[in-house]
Design a protein around this motif. Structure first.
Motif, PDB file in Angstrom:
ATOM      1  N   UNK A 128      -6.868   6.376   8.766  1.00 55.18           N
ATOM      2  CA  UNK A 128      -6.025   5.518   7.914  1.00 55.18           C
ATOM      3  C   UNK A 128      -5.324   6.383   6.885  1.00 55.18           C
ATOM      4  N   UNK A 129      -4.028   6.122   6.714  1.00 55.43           N
ATOM      5  CA  UNK A 129      -3.285   6.872   5.711  1.00 55.43           C
ATOM      6  C   UNK A 129      -3.631   6.358   4.321  1.00 55.43           C
ATOM      7  N   UNK A 130      -3.802   7.266   3.392  1.00 56.07           N
ATOM      8  CA  UNK A 130      -4.076   6.876   2.013  1.00 56.07           C
ATOM      9  C   UNK A 130      -3.263   7.748   1.075  1.00 56.07           C
ATOM     10  N   UNK A 131      -2.943   7.161  -0.086  1.00 57.39           N
ATOM     11  CA  UNK A 131      -2.167   7.861  -1.100  1.00 57.39           C
ATOM     12  C   UNK A 131      -3.094   8.240  -2.243  1.00 57.39           C
ATOM     13  N   UNK A 132      -3.207   9.517  -2.583  1.00 53.87           N
ATOM     14  CA  UNK A 132      -4.012   9.897  -3.744  1.00 53.87           C
ATOM     15  C   UNK A 132      -3.429   9.289  -5.013  1.00 53.87           C
ATOM     16  N   UNK A 133      -4.307   8.758  -5.882  1.00 50.74           N
ATOM     17  CA  UNK A 133      -3.842   8.096  -7.106  1.00 50.74           C
ATOM     18  C   UNK A 133      -4.512   8.656  -8.353  1.00 50.74           C
ATOM     19  N   UNK A 134      -5.101   9.823  -8.256  1.00 51.09           N
ATOM     20  CA  UNK A 134      -5.627  10.499  -9.442  1.00 51.09           C
ATOM     21  C   UNK A 134      -7.055  10.108  -9.786  1.00 51.09           C
ATOM     22  N   UNK A 184      -8.677   8.399 -15.457  1.00 52.61           N
ATOM     23  CA  UNK A 184      -7.334   8.379 -16.053  1.00 52.61           C
ATOM     24  C   UNK A 184      -6.617   7.045 -15.841  1.00 52.61           C
ATOM     25  N   UNK A 185      -7.373   6.044 -15.369  1.00 55.67           N
ATOM     26  CA  UNK A 185      -6.788   4.713 -15.200  1.00 55.67           C
ATOM     27  C   UNK A 185      -7.664   3.664 -15.899  1.00 55.67           C
ATOM     28  N   UNK A 186      -7.749   3.742 -17.223  1.00 54.90           N
ATOM     29  CA  UNK A 186      -8.528   2.733 -17.951  1.00 54.90           C
ATOM     30  C   UNK A 186      -7.761   1.410 -18.011  1.00 54.90           C
ATOM     31  N   UNK A 187      -8.404   0.336 -18.451  1.00 55.94           N
ATOM     32  CA  UNK A 187      -7.708  -0.948 -18.563  1.00 55.94           C
ATOM     33  C   UNK A 187      -6.413  -0.828 -19.359  1.00 55.94           C
ATOM     34  N   UNK A 188      -5.379  -1.480 -18.833  1.00 61.91           N
ATOM     35  CA  UNK A 188      -4.080  -1.509 -19.505  1.00 61.91           C
ATOM     36  C   UNK A 188      -3.125  -0.408 -19.088  1.00 61.91           C
ATOM     37  N   UNK A 189      -3.599   0.535 -18.273  1.00 60.29           N
ATOM     38  CA  UNK A 189      -2.768   1.675 -17.890  1.00 60.29           C
ATOM     39  C   UNK A 189      -2.136   1.445 -16.520  1.00 60.29           C
ATOM     40  N   UNK A 190      -0.882   1.888 -16.368  1.00 60.44           N
ATOM     41  CA  UNK A 190      -0.172   1.891 -15.084  1.00 60.44           C
ATOM     42  C   UNK A 190       0.386   3.288 -14.884  1.00 60.44           C
ATOM     43  N   UNK A 191       0.289   3.814 -13.680  1.00 58.71           N
ATOM     44  CA  UNK A 191       0.971   5.071 -13.374  1.00 58.71           C
ATOM     45  C   UNK A 191       1.413   5.072 -11.918  1.00 58.71           C
ATOM     46  N   UNK A 192       2.176   6.073 -11.567  1.00 59.96           N
ATOM     47  CA  UNK A 192       2.713   6.147 -10.220  1.00 59.96           C
ATOM     48  C   UNK A 192       1.830   6.952  -9.293  1.00 59.96           C
ATOM     49  N   UNK A 193       1.810   6.534  -8.028  1.00 53.08           N
ATOM     50  CA  UNK A 193       1.105   7.279  -6.979  1.00 53.08           C
ATOM     51  C   UNK A 193       1.905   7.072  -5.700  1.00 53.08           C
ATOM     52  N   UNK A 194       2.695   8.085  -5.339  1.00 53.30           N
ATOM     53  CA  UNK A 194       3.537   7.916  -4.157  1.00 53.30           C
ATOM     54  C   UNK A 194       4.465   6.739  -4.341  1.00 53.30           C
ATOM     55  N   UNK A 195       4.494   5.832  -3.374  1.00 54.04           N
ATOM     56  CA  UNK A 195       5.403   4.686  -3.474  1.00 54.04           C
ATOM     57  C   UNK A 195       4.833   3.516  -4.256  1.00 54.04           C
ATOM     58  N   UNK A 210      -9.695  -4.648 -13.207  1.00 56.50           N
ATOM     59  CA  UNK A 210      -9.284  -4.886 -11.820  1.00 56.50           C
ATOM     60  C   UNK A 210      -8.148  -3.932 -11.488  1.00 56.50           C
ATOM     61  N   UNK A 211      -8.415  -3.007 -10.592  1.00 56.40           N
ATOM     62  CA  UNK A 211      -7.366  -2.068 -10.186  1.00 56.40           C
ATOM     63  C   UNK A 211      -6.451  -2.717  -9.158  1.00 56.40           C
ATOM     64  N   UNK A 212      -5.182  -2.362  -9.239  1.00 53.70           N
ATOM     65  CA  UNK A 212      -4.208  -2.920  -8.290  1.00 53.70           C
ATOM     66  C   UNK A 212      -3.166  -1.873  -7.944  1.00 53.70           C
ATOM     67  N   UNK A 214      -1.128  -2.684  -2.206  1.00 52.40           N
ATOM     68  CA  UNK A 214      -2.082  -1.730  -1.682  1.00 52.40           C
ATOM     69  C   UNK A 214      -3.478  -2.076  -2.165  1.00 52.40           C
ATOM     70  N   UNK A 215      -4.456  -1.459  -1.559  1.00 51.79           N
ATOM     71  CA  UNK A 215      -5.846  -1.629  -1.966  1.00 51.79           C
ATOM     72  C   UNK A 215      -6.295  -0.313  -2.591  1.00 51.79           C
ATOM     73  N   UNK A 216      -6.791  -0.389  -3.824  1.00 50.85           N
ATOM     74  CA  UNK A 216      -7.229   0.814  -4.530  1.00 50.85           C
ATOM     75  C   UNK A 216      -8.718   1.019  -4.275  1.00 50.85           C
ATOM     76  N   UNK A 217      -9.059   2.184  -3.782  1.00 53.48           N
ATOM     77  CA  UNK A 217     -10.471   2.510  -3.541  1.00 53.48           C
ATOM     78  C   UNK A 217     -10.823   3.757  -4.359  1.00 53.48           C
ATOM     79  N   UNK A 218     -12.090   3.846  -4.733  1.00 54.73           N
ATOM     80  CA  UNK A 218     -12.579   5.003  -5.480  1.00 54.73           C
ATOM     81  C   UNK A 218     -13.571   5.765  -4.622  1.00 54.73           C
TER      82      UNK A 218
END
Ligand code: FES
Length: 117
Positions: free
Chosen positions: A1-7, A11-22, A31-33, A102-106
């Motif tokens: 399965x293709x996945x996009x690294x998101x850091x 570095x993604x606490x509540x209230x934060x948005x950043x870019x990861x690929x598309x 709740x991560x989204x 997308x579905x965010x996984x850790x």
């Protein structure tokens, strides 16, 4: 399965948005989204947006997208909002094809985005 690294998850606490690929990847009260990151109005980068009441808000003209569905729930404001019917029209067109999700996984403290089925 293709996945996009998101850091690092740290570095993604509540209230934060950043870019990861598309994707714009965010944390709404724990709740991560991930939503595709180009606004349906004039293609602003939603990774520079904000999280407000379960929505991702566009940094340019304030359109809002439901984090759970990718649908635009509020059309553009500002000067665009003053044009009668424009915000509703943009919203109607945008919701023909909502933002992709997308579905965010850790894994080992790192985040990845998988395409939602
Ligand atoms: S570009 Fe997003 S609301 Fe205008």
């Amino acid at each position: 399965m293709y996945e996009t690294p998101a850091g690092p998850a740290a570095e993604l606490p509540p209230g934060v948005v950043h870019g990861a690929g598309r994707f714009a990847v965010g944390n709404d009260d724990g709740e991560r989204f991930a939503l595709t990151r180009r606004c349906r109005h004039l293609f602003a980068d939603l990774a520079a947006g904000t999280i407000d009441d379960g929505c991702l808000t566009c940094p340019w003209h304030g359109s809002q997208y439901d984090i759970a569905t990718g649908k635009m729930v509020r059309g553009p404001g500002g000067a665009f909002g003053a044009i009668p019917g424009l915000a509703q029209s943009v919203k109607a067109v945008a919701n023909v094809v909502p933002l992709g999700r997308g579905v965010v996984v850790e894994r080992d403290g790192e985040l990845f985005v998988h395409r939602a089925e």
